[in-house]
Scaffold this motif. Structure first.
Motif, mmCIF file in Angstrom:
data_model
loop_
_atom_site.group_PDB
_atom_site.id
_atom_site.type_symbol
_atom_site.label_atom_id
_atom_site.label_comp_id
_atom_site.label_asym_id
_atom_site.label_seq_id
_atom_site.Cartn_x
_atom_site.Cartn_y
_atom_site.Cartn_z
ATOM 1 N N LYS A 1 -9.634 2.778 -8.652
ATOM 2 C CA LYS A 1 -8.807 3.985 -8.764
ATOM 3 C C LYS A 1 -7.401 3.613 -9.226
ATOM 4 O O LYS A 1 -6.813 4.279 -10.089
ATOM 5 C CB LYS A 1 -8.757 4.700 -7.410
ATOM 6 C CG LYS A 1 -7.940 5.993 -7.431
ATOM 7 C CD LYS A 1 -7.929 6.654 -6.048
ATOM 8 C CE LYS A 1 -7.074 7.924 -6.065
ATOM 9 N NZ LYS A 1 -7.041 8.570 -4.718
ATOM 10 N N TYR A 2 -6.876 2.539 -8.684
ATOM 11 C CA TYR A 2 -5.535 2.088 -9.075
ATOM 12 C C TYR A 2 -5.541 1.547 -10.507
ATOM 13 O O TYR A 2 -4.608 1.790 -11.279
ATOM 14 C CB TYR A 2 -5.060 1.017 -8.101
ATOM 15 C CG TYR A 2 -3.618 0.586 -8.287
ATOM 16 C CD1 TYR A 2 -2.572 1.482 -8.158
ATOM 17 C CD2 TYR A 2 -3.309 -0.744 -8.570
ATOM 18 C CE1 TYR A 2 -1.242 1.079 -8.309
ATOM 19 C CE2 TYR A 2 -1.992 -1.160 -8.719
ATOM 20 C CZ TYR A 2 -0.961 -0.243 -8.589
ATOM 21 O OH TYR A 2 0.347 -0.648 -8.743
ATOM 22 N N GLY B 1 -8.462 -4.404 -0.617
ATOM 23 C CA GLY B 1 -8.669 -2.970 -0.411
ATOM 24 C C GLY B 1 -10.023 -2.431 -0.797
ATOM 25 O O GLY B 1 -10.324 -1.264 -0.536
ATOM 26 N N SER C 1 0.827 -1.200 0.000
ATOM 27 C CA SER C 1 0.000 0.000 0.000
ATOM 28 C C SER C 1 0.864 1.254 0.000
ATOM 29 O O SER C 1 2.001 1.256 0.488
ATOM 30 C CB SER C 1 -0.921 0.016 1.219
ATOM 31 O OG SER C 1 -1.871 -1.025 1.136
ATOM 32 N N LYS C 2 0.288 2.316 -0.580
ATOM 33 C CA LYS C 2 0.965 3.612 -0.610
ATOM 34 C C LYS C 2 -0.111 4.675 -0.461
ATOM 35 O O LYS C 2 -0.782 5.032 -1.422
ATOM 36 C CB LYS C 2 1.728 3.793 -1.922
ATOM 37 C CG LYS C 2 2.512 5.092 -2.005
ATOM 38 C CD LYS C 2 3.247 5.184 -3.336
ATOM 39 C CE LYS C 2 4.035 6.478 -3.430
ATOM 40 N NZ LYS C 2 4.746 6.595 -4.742
ATOM 41 N N GLY C 3 -0.278 5.174 0.755
ATOM 42 C CA GLY C 3 -1.353 6.126 1.020
ATOM 43 C C GLY C 3 -2.694 5.461 0.792
ATOM 44 O O GLY C 3 -2.965 4.381 1.327
ATOM 45 N N ASP C 4 -3.523 6.099 -0.035
ATOM 46 C CA ASP C 4 -4.820 5.505 -0.343
ATOM 47 C C ASP C 4 -4.769 4.700 -1.637
ATOM 48 O O ASP C 4 -5.790 4.390 -2.243
ATOM 49 C CB ASP C 4 -5.897 6.588 -0.442
ATOM 50 C CG ASP C 4 -5.606 7.588 -1.562
ATOM 51 O OD1 ASP C 4 -4.500 7.531 -2.140
ATOM 52 O OD2 ASP C 4 -6.492 8.416 -1.860
ATOM 53 N N SER C 5 -3.553 4.328 -2.046
ATOM 54 C CA SER C 5 -3.391 3.546 -3.272
ATOM 55 C C SER C 5 -2.366 2.432 -3.021
ATOM 56 O O SER C 5 -2.263 1.922 -1.906
ATOM 57 C CB SER C 5 -2.944 4.446 -4.428
ATOM 58 O OG SER C 5 -2.920 3.728 -5.652
ATOM 59 N N TYR C 6 -1.637 2.051 -4.046
ATOM 60 C CA TYR C 6 -0.658 0.977 -3.939
ATOM 61 C C TYR C 6 0.624 1.369 -4.682
ATOM 62 O O TYR C 6 0.579 2.081 -5.678
ATOM 63 C CB TYR C 6 -1.171 -0.324 -4.581
ATOM 64 C CG TYR C 6 -2.567 -0.724 -4.211
ATOM 65 C CD1 TYR C 6 -2.798 -1.629 -3.177
ATOM 66 C CD2 TYR C 6 -3.672 -0.231 -4.910
ATOM 67 C CE1 TYR C 6 -4.088 -2.024 -2.841
ATOM 68 C CE2 TYR C 6 -4.956 -0.612 -4.588
ATOM 69 C CZ TYR C 6 -5.171 -1.509 -3.549
ATOM 70 O OH TYR C 6 -6.444 -1.897 -3.228
ATOM 71 N N LYS D 1 -11.054 1.480 -4.201
ATOM 72 C CA LYS D 1 -9.602 1.649 -4.168
ATOM 73 C C LYS D 1 -8.941 0.926 -5.345
ATOM 74 O O LYS D 1 -8.040 1.457 -5.998
ATOM 75 C CB LYS D 1 -9.043 1.128 -2.851
ATOM 76 C CG LYS D 1 -7.543 1.328 -2.683
ATOM 77 C CD LYS D 1 -7.076 0.831 -1.314
ATOM 78 C CE LYS D 1 -5.562 1.003 -1.137
ATOM 79 N NZ LYS D 1 -5.113 0.527 0.195
#
Length: 443
Positions: free
Chosen positions: A261-262, A254, A192-197, A258
């Motif tokens: 968005k990715y 996730g 994970s990276k913040g609200d993403s990956y 989420k």
């Protein structure tokens, strides 16, 4: 561009194409009266367009014309299924005598409408036993209700691609064989990276390129229709199990919002920026053509294996979803015997099949070609060869209105994973109802 690029696009248009089937005028007799030993020119339409694909098919045409010097082949490349369907309806001197399509879903239309000639008399005349010549799943998707109006011309097998470097970094020693192992690996590989990956173990969303309901459901060995031809996705437990598994993956990784968005950050599926190439995903489901694309993109860390199977079907590991290109003779053609000679050469000449498969990185479509020592011996490619020969591998069946039933299931899948449709059982029952209605109207 891979032929599967076009096949994916064709599926979306299948419902529209199916409307043409009932109006098809290709009901002329399948009788072949032309003399194939006389000088003749036949028209061959196909959908390949990439330089390596065109060279490969033109090389085989040259071999054919050398073997049959009286038969000249005029080739039209990069032809879409809607153009083929229209030409099969109208006929004429400029219409194709031989056509190939990337969309196995259209076989039901081609056969039931009479657009394509019945090939059984030609096969019998030349002493060709289809069951002894072609793999069983390929035989299934090239006929409809006992009428064989097409033959397989190379195939596709789906398997698991995984990033060997990331597997080693995560301490994963081998690709997963069961779906529970697969889920554990996907979670371990997700960063994970913040609200993403920064990296996703696997993209389970149904819009995730090859992550379609049909490709997943094959791992459960599902049956789309019962003995009476009625849709049974609500009664075959494999479909509900597939949706439950997919939803479990979505939630564990996730959630839908989420993930979507990715997913929107991914590059083109068939370009160098495919997420498997860039490392945005560590695992993915894809076909054998990805091997060549990854090599062209300079990607060296991808490994391949069969896609995992449900835990209660662990003994069937090694299977996968199969599809491929089909080829046949137009029923409107006045040169059926000459056209058949080309179809026979392209589909049953072992050297022709092997050279074509090696050139465009697709699975050979005859049993002899699959075992040929001339076949590309790359270990990754062999994985897909083994999947194609696995007795538990399956395909989606032909239907009178093409792949419309798959579009209906896929539309429900999109609604269900996004939360627009919340009741799985009722939703699958609705799919059955709509599919049966559409098929009844197409007859």
């Amino acid at each position: 561009m891979s032929r599967l690029t076009k096949a994916a696009a064709a599926l979306a248009a299948t419902a529209a194409i199916s409307l043409l089937a009932s109006a098809c005028t290709g009901q002329s007799s399948s009788t072949a009266s032309d003399d194939a030993t006389k000088d003749v020119t036949i028209n061959f339409w196909h959908g390949w367009s990439a330089p390596n694909e065109l060279k490969a098919i033109n090389d085989n045409i040259a071999r054919f014309e050398k073997a049959y010097p009286n038969i000249h082949v005029k080739v039209q490349a990069n032809i879409t299924d809607d153009k083929i369907n229209q030409a099969l309806r109208t006929g004429g001197d400029k219409a194709p005598d031989v056509v190939s399509s990337f969309t196995t879903d259209n076989v039901g239309q081609f056969c039931s409408s009479g657009a394509m000639a019945d090939l059984t008399p030609f096969l019998k005349k030349d002493g060709i036993d289809p069951a002894a010549t072609f793999p069983k799943p390929m035989l299934e998707y090239t006929q409809f209700q006992g009428k064989r109006c097409t033959l397989p011309l190379l195939g596709d097998a789906y398997g698991l691609y995984y990033n060997k470097k990331e597997f080693a970094a995560a301490g994963i020693s081998a690709p997963p064989k069961t779906l529970s192992e697969f889920k554990a690996d996907a979670l371990k590989l997700t960063k994970s990276k913040g609200d993403s990956y920064s990296q996703l173990g696997f993209m389970p969303d149904f819009h995730g390129y090859e992550s379609t309901p049909g490709h997943f459901a094959a791992q459960w060995g599902v049956q789309y229709f019962d003995a009476n031809g009625k849709s049974q996705v609500a009664t075959d437990p494999g479909f509900a199990s597939m949706f439950d598994w997919q939803q479990g993956m979505v939630k564990s990784l996730g959630g839908f919002a989420k993930l979507e968005k990715y997913r929107n950050t991914f590059g083109d599926e068939f370009g160098a920026k495919n997420p498997l190439h860039t490392g945005q995903v560590a695992m993915g489901i894809d076909g054998e053509w990805r091997l060549g694309m990854a090599k062209d993109a300079g990607v060296t860390d991808l490994g391949v294996a069969p896609f995992p199977v449900p835990d209660d079907q662990a003994s069937t590991y090694g299977k996968g979803y199969l599809s491929g290109t089909i080829i046949g003779v137009s029923n409107q053609s006045a040169k059926k015997n000459a056209a058949w000679e080309l179809v026979k050469f392209m589909t049953t000449d072992t050297d022709a099949v092997v050279s074509f498969a090696n050139a465009i990185h697709n699975v050979p479509s005859t049993l002899a070609a699959l075992k040929s020592p001339k076949l590309d011996q790359d270990p990754g490619f062999k994985t897909f060869i083994d999947i194609a020969q696995n007795p538990d591998s399956t395909t989606t069946p032909p239907s009178v209105n093409g792949g419309a039933y798959q579009v209906t299931l896929q539309d429900f899948a999109y609604a269900y994973e996004s939360g627009k449709s919340k009741n799985l059982k009722a939703g699958l029952q609705g799919v059955d109802k709509q599919v049966d209605k559409d098929i009844a109207q197409a007859k």
